[in-house]
Design a protein around this motif. Structure first.
Motif, PDB file in Angstrom:
ATOM      1  N   SER A 153      -5.916   3.360  -3.957  1.00  0.00           N
ATOM      2  CA  SER A 153      -5.445   4.138  -5.102  1.00  0.00           C
ATOM      3  C   SER A 153      -4.061   4.700  -4.794  1.00  0.00           C
ATOM      4  CB  SER A 153      -6.418   5.288  -5.396  1.00  0.00           C
ATOM      5  OG  SER A 153      -5.873   6.151  -6.369  1.00  0.00           O
ATOM      6  N   PHE A 154      -3.186   4.660  -5.783  1.00  0.00           N
ATOM      7  CA  PHE A 154      -1.842   5.210  -5.625  1.00  0.00           C
ATOM      8  C   PHE A 154      -1.715   6.566  -6.331  1.00  0.00           C
ATOM      9  CE2 PHE A 154      -1.424   0.708  -4.911  1.00  0.00           C
ATOM     10  CZ  PHE A 154      -0.599   0.651  -3.797  1.00  0.00           C
ATOM     11  N   ASP A 155      -2.867   7.122  -6.675  1.00  0.00           N
ATOM     12  CA  ASP A 155      -2.906   8.464  -7.255  1.00  0.00           C
ATOM     13  C   ASP A 155      -3.040   9.461  -6.107  1.00  0.00           C
ATOM     14  OD1 ASP A 155      -3.105  10.670  -8.834  1.00  0.00           O
ATOM     15  OD2 ASP A 155      -5.142  10.262  -9.547  1.00  0.00           O
ATOM     16  N   HIS A 156      -1.916  10.019  -5.671  1.00  0.00           N
ATOM     17  CA  HIS A 156      -1.932  10.873  -4.484  1.00  0.00           C
ATOM     18  C   HIS A 156      -0.863  11.945  -4.624  1.00  0.00           C
ATOM     19  CE1 HIS A 156       1.829   9.100  -2.991  1.00  0.00           C
ATOM     20  NE2 HIS A 156       1.361   7.954  -3.460  1.00  0.00           N
ATOM     21  N   GLU A 157      -0.915  12.889  -3.715  1.00  0.00           N
ATOM     22  CA  GLU A 157       0.097  13.940  -3.657  1.00  0.00           C
ATOM     23  C   GLU A 157       0.911  13.761  -2.383  1.00  0.00           C
ATOM     24  OE1 GLU A 157      -1.760  17.715  -3.894  1.00  0.00           O
ATOM     25  OE2 GLU A 157      -2.539  17.422  -5.929  1.00  0.00           O
ATOM     26  N   GLY A 158       2.171  14.167  -2.447  1.00  0.00           N
ATOM     27  CA  GLY A 158       3.019  14.094  -1.278  1.00  0.00           C
ATOM     28  C   GLY A 158       3.660  12.730  -1.120  1.00  0.00           C
ATOM     29  N   GLU A 159       4.606  12.657  -0.220  1.00  0.00           N
ATOM     30  CA  GLU A 159       5.342  11.416   0.017  1.00  0.00           C
ATOM     31  C   GLU A 159       4.547  10.508   0.954  1.00  0.00           C
ATOM     32  OE1 GLU A 159       9.082  12.666   1.572  1.00  0.00           O
ATOM     33  OE2 GLU A 159       9.896  13.179  -0.414  1.00  0.00           O
ATOM     34  N   GLN A 160       4.623   9.222   0.672  1.00  0.00           N
ATOM     35  CA  GLN A 160       3.898   8.239   1.471  1.00  0.00           C
ATOM     36  C   GLN A 160       4.867   7.143   1.923  1.00  0.00           C
ATOM     37  OE1 GLN A 160       0.764   8.223   2.409  1.00  0.00           O
ATOM     38  NE2 GLN A 160      -0.357   9.586   1.047  1.00  0.00           N
ATOM     39  N   TYR A 161       4.746   6.769   3.185  1.00  0.00           N
ATOM     40  CA  TYR A 161       5.513   5.652   3.733  1.00  0.00           C
ATOM     41  C   TYR A 161       4.505   4.600   4.191  1.00  0.00           C
ATOM     42  CZ  TYR A 161       9.791   8.459   3.738  1.00  0.00           C
ATOM     43  OH  TYR A 161      10.878   9.199   3.360  1.00  0.00           O
ATOM     44  N   CYS A 162       4.289   3.580   3.359  1.00  0.00           N
ATOM     45  CA  CYS A 162       3.266   2.580   3.646  1.00  0.00           C
ATOM     46  C   CYS A 162       3.851   1.179   3.555  1.00  0.00           C
ATOM     47  CB  CYS A 162       2.107   2.666   2.645  1.00  0.00           C
ATOM     48  SG  CYS A 162       1.241   4.252   2.621  1.00  0.00           S
ATOM     49  N   LEU A 163       3.304   0.296   4.393  1.00  0.00           N
ATOM     50  CA  LEU A 163       3.578  -1.130   4.264  1.00  0.00           C
ATOM     51  C   LEU A 163       2.360  -1.757   3.600  1.00  0.00           C
ATOM     52  CD1 LEU A 163       5.226  -1.961   7.711  1.00  0.00           C
ATOM     53  CD2 LEU A 163       6.340  -1.638   5.502  1.00  0.00           C
ATOM     54  N   LEU A 164       2.571  -2.311   2.405  1.00  0.00           N
ATOM     55  CA  LEU A 164       1.477  -2.864   1.616  1.00  0.00           C
ATOM     56  C   LEU A 164       1.391  -4.370   1.821  1.00  0.00           C
ATOM     57  CD1 LEU A 164       2.170  -1.011  -1.760  1.00  0.00           C
ATOM     58  CD2 LEU A 164       0.821  -0.201   0.191  1.00  0.00           C
ATOM     59  N   THR A 165       0.221  -4.855   2.172  1.00  0.00           N
ATOM     60  CA  THR A 165      -0.033  -6.297   2.211  1.00  0.00           C
ATOM     61  C   THR A 165      -0.503  -6.718   0.834  1.00  0.00           C
ATOM     62  OG1 THR A 165      -0.665  -6.203   4.549  1.00  0.00           O
ATOM     63  CG2 THR A 165      -1.337  -8.150   3.303  1.00  0.00           C
ATOM     64  N   ILE A 166       0.248  -7.609   0.185  1.00  0.00           N
ATOM     65  CA  ILE A 166      -0.042  -8.006  -1.192  1.00  0.00           C
ATOM     66  C   ILE A 166      -0.266  -9.512  -1.242  1.00  0.00           C
ATOM     67  CG2 ILE A 166       0.878  -8.131  -3.548  1.00  0.00           C
ATOM     68  CD1 ILE A 166       2.324  -5.563  -3.062  1.00  0.00           C
ATOM     69  N   ALA A 167      -1.390  -9.910  -1.821  1.00  0.00           N
ATOM     70  CA  ALA A 167      -1.718 -11.326  -2.008  1.00  0.00           C
ATOM     71  C   ALA A 167      -1.963 -11.568  -3.482  1.00  0.00           C
ATOM     72  CB  ALA A 167      -2.955 -11.703  -1.189  1.00  0.00           C
TER      73      ALA A 167
END
Length: 547
Positions: free
Chosen positions: A301-315
């Motif tokens: 889920s991308f419903d969050h608070e605060g800043e996020q630094y993520c590497l997303l694996t997308i297929a």
């Protein structure tokens, strides 16, 4: 007799023995003799032989489906100059117009130049665009084309790439005996995929995956709003390792990862520059910037608070996993990562990790297959029926051998003639089976029919040899024997040439099961003319003439 002279006189028999020995090794020794070791894998089920069986004899699913897309072929686009130079900027301009006007992803349209004749084609790989819209987009790019110039389907180059990708995907998935071919029916080109030991739902899922895998950086922009940027694509990867399950500090499992090697040089340097530019090596490296996206109903889920630094694996445009930089940031900050650019793509389960690995190794499908019920044909054979076919094939093969042997012995009543004839005919089958085991040819019912035809034609030729040699009485002289044998060999050579010419179109054209029958029959005829018939002649000469 001098051993060297014996070898010279009986070299044809020795050649037959050598081929039989290689065939027995290929058939029965574990691992056998494989022409291409890349196609031999541990997934092949162990059994009494190294033979692989196709759909008819193993059970599985066959899918025949067209490729989704439209093509504007041989267009006047100003891409190729009078001296044959290709204008890459003009190609990018046309493709960019297609992406923008038709609202397509970059994977769903392209412009290609044929290497042979220099013709230019534009393609879109989607069913959400009409011919009028496609023509209009090309016209916006100053291409002289009309709606009448647009046809359904894709170019031969695209179909070739799809077939190559699917073959690699099937091999990487460990699906032994699978095949991918092309068929043309009523001006429509179909991709035909056969995979043993897989039901229709599994194969449909495998073929429906486009296989586009990428890594996307998820980070806050300068205004504090979360944004996405693609930072790693399949063409930036040099190699892919099998998936594995890393262990945490106390031995707990932490999902699965697929280790990849990024290409050294510009791809690796560009990836590191992106990580630095997007803050993954400073703000995103702090504990407050770690990736901690919640999960809802088993998905991220991308419903969050605060800043996020993520590497997303997308297929295929679906987020598979999200993770932080981890130790990757340390090596980038130290400046050592570009010298050994390794990266790990995350996946929550073993199945998804295996799917990622397969798609990364095989590459993405250039265009999707149309698997709708109106266009695709899906056939399945259960393992129970396949076992029955296999048993019946073996029974028919044994009956044909017994029948032929009985007829041959009844005709000659001389074991010196009949026994070598039967053994020589059977040796052709053994050599053919060894060849099939060596190249990992999946055997189907059409191949079984070819083997039976080889036994019949082989015995016919051996009967011609025996009748010609014995027709005129005494044959004790080796010179007389050789003269009569040459006359018989010319007859069977001409018959073999006729058979090969007649069956060659079936072996080349995409005519389904007829192709397998033609290939086995032609190979059997060649083995007979080049190896077994001459050997039988030497055996008869040794048995019937004075030494």
């Amino acid at each position: 007799m001098n051993p060297i002279d014996g070898v010279k006189q009986n070299w044809r028999v020795l050649l037959l023995v050598v081929f039989l020995a290689f065939s027995v090794v290929a058939l029965f020794v574990p691992g056998g003799i494989v022409a291409d070791s890349s196609v031999a894998n541990d997934s092949v089920e162990s059994g009494p032989t190294n033979l692989e069986f196709g759909l008819d004899l193993e059970g599985g699913t066959r899918v025949r489906a067209p490729v989704t897309g439209m093509t504007a072929a041989d267009i006047d686009a100003g891409v190729v100059s009078d001296n044959g130079q290709v204008d890459g900027d003009r190609i990018e301009e046309i493709e960019s117009t297609l992406y923008t006007d038709l609202e397509l992803d970059q994977a769903d349209a392209r412009v290609t130049v044929d290497d042979d004749d220099g013709s230019v084609s534009a393609e879109v790989f989607t069913d959400n665009v009409t011919k009028a819209e496609f023509a209009g987009a090309l016209q916006s790019a100053n291409v002289d084309v009309s709606e009448a110039d647009i046809r359904d389907g894709v170019t031969e180059q695209t179909r070739t790439e799809i077939i190559s990708t699917l073959r690699t995907k099937i091999n990487e998935a460990g699906l032994s005996g699978g095949s991918v071919t092309e068929q043309t029916m009523q001006d429509t080109n179909y991709i035909v995929v056969e995979v043993p030991n897989m039901d229709a739902a599994e194969l449909r899922k495998l073929l429906s995956e486009r296989g586009v895998v990428e890594v996307v950086a998820y980070f806050p922009d300068e205004n504090g709003n979360q944004t996405n940027e693609t930072v790693l694509t399949q063409d930036m990867m040099a190699s892919v390792d099998p998936p594995r399950q890393p262990q945490g500090p106390q031995g707990q499992s932490r999902g699965y990862v697929v280790p990849v090697q990024v290409k050294e040089g510009e791809p690796a340097e560009q990836f590191q520059r992106d990580m630095e530019q997007y803050g993954f090596l400073d703000e995103g490296y702090t504990p407050q910037g770690a990736c901690n996206l919640p999960e809802e109903n088993g998905s991220i889920s991308f419903d969050h608070e605060g800043e996020q630094y993520c590497l997303l694996t997308i297929a295929d445009e679906e987020v598979v996993d999200a993770h932080s930089m981890g130790g990757l940031a340390d090596s980038m900050i130290a400046g050592t990562w570009v010298n050994d650019p390794r990266f790990q793509m995350g996946a929550p389960s073993q199945q998804e990790a295996q799917s990622l690995s397969v798609n990364l190794r095989a590459g993405s499908l250039r265009a999707p297959l149309d698997l709708s019920p109106e266009s695709a044909q899906i056939d399945s054979i259960t393992p129970t029926h396949a076992d029955q076919f296999k048993q019946y094939s073996l029974l028919i093969g044994l009956l044909s051998v017994v029948t032929v042997s009985g007829v041959v012995y009844a005709r000659y009543t001389d074991t010196r003639i009949a026994l070598p004839m039967i053994l020589t005919a059977l040796s052709e089958v053994v050599i053919l089976l060894g060849f099939a085991a060596m190249i990992r040819m999946p055997l189907n019912l059409s191949h079984v029919a070819g083997f039976i035809a080889v036994v019949g034609t082989g015995v016919d030729d051996l009967v011609i040899i025996a009748d010609e040699v014995l027709d005129e009485g005494d044959v004790s002289s080796a010179r007389v024997f050789q003269s009569r044998f040459r006359k018989a060999f010319w007859v069977i050579g001409a018959a073999a040439a006729t058979t090969i010419i007649a069956l060659s179109p079936l072996a080349v054209l995409s005519l389904g099961d007829l192709k397998g029958f033609a290939i086995i029959t032609i190979l059997g005829v060649l083995i007979g003319v080049l190896i077994t018939r001459p050997a039988y002649g030497d055996i008869l000469r040794r048995l019937l003439t004075d030494r």
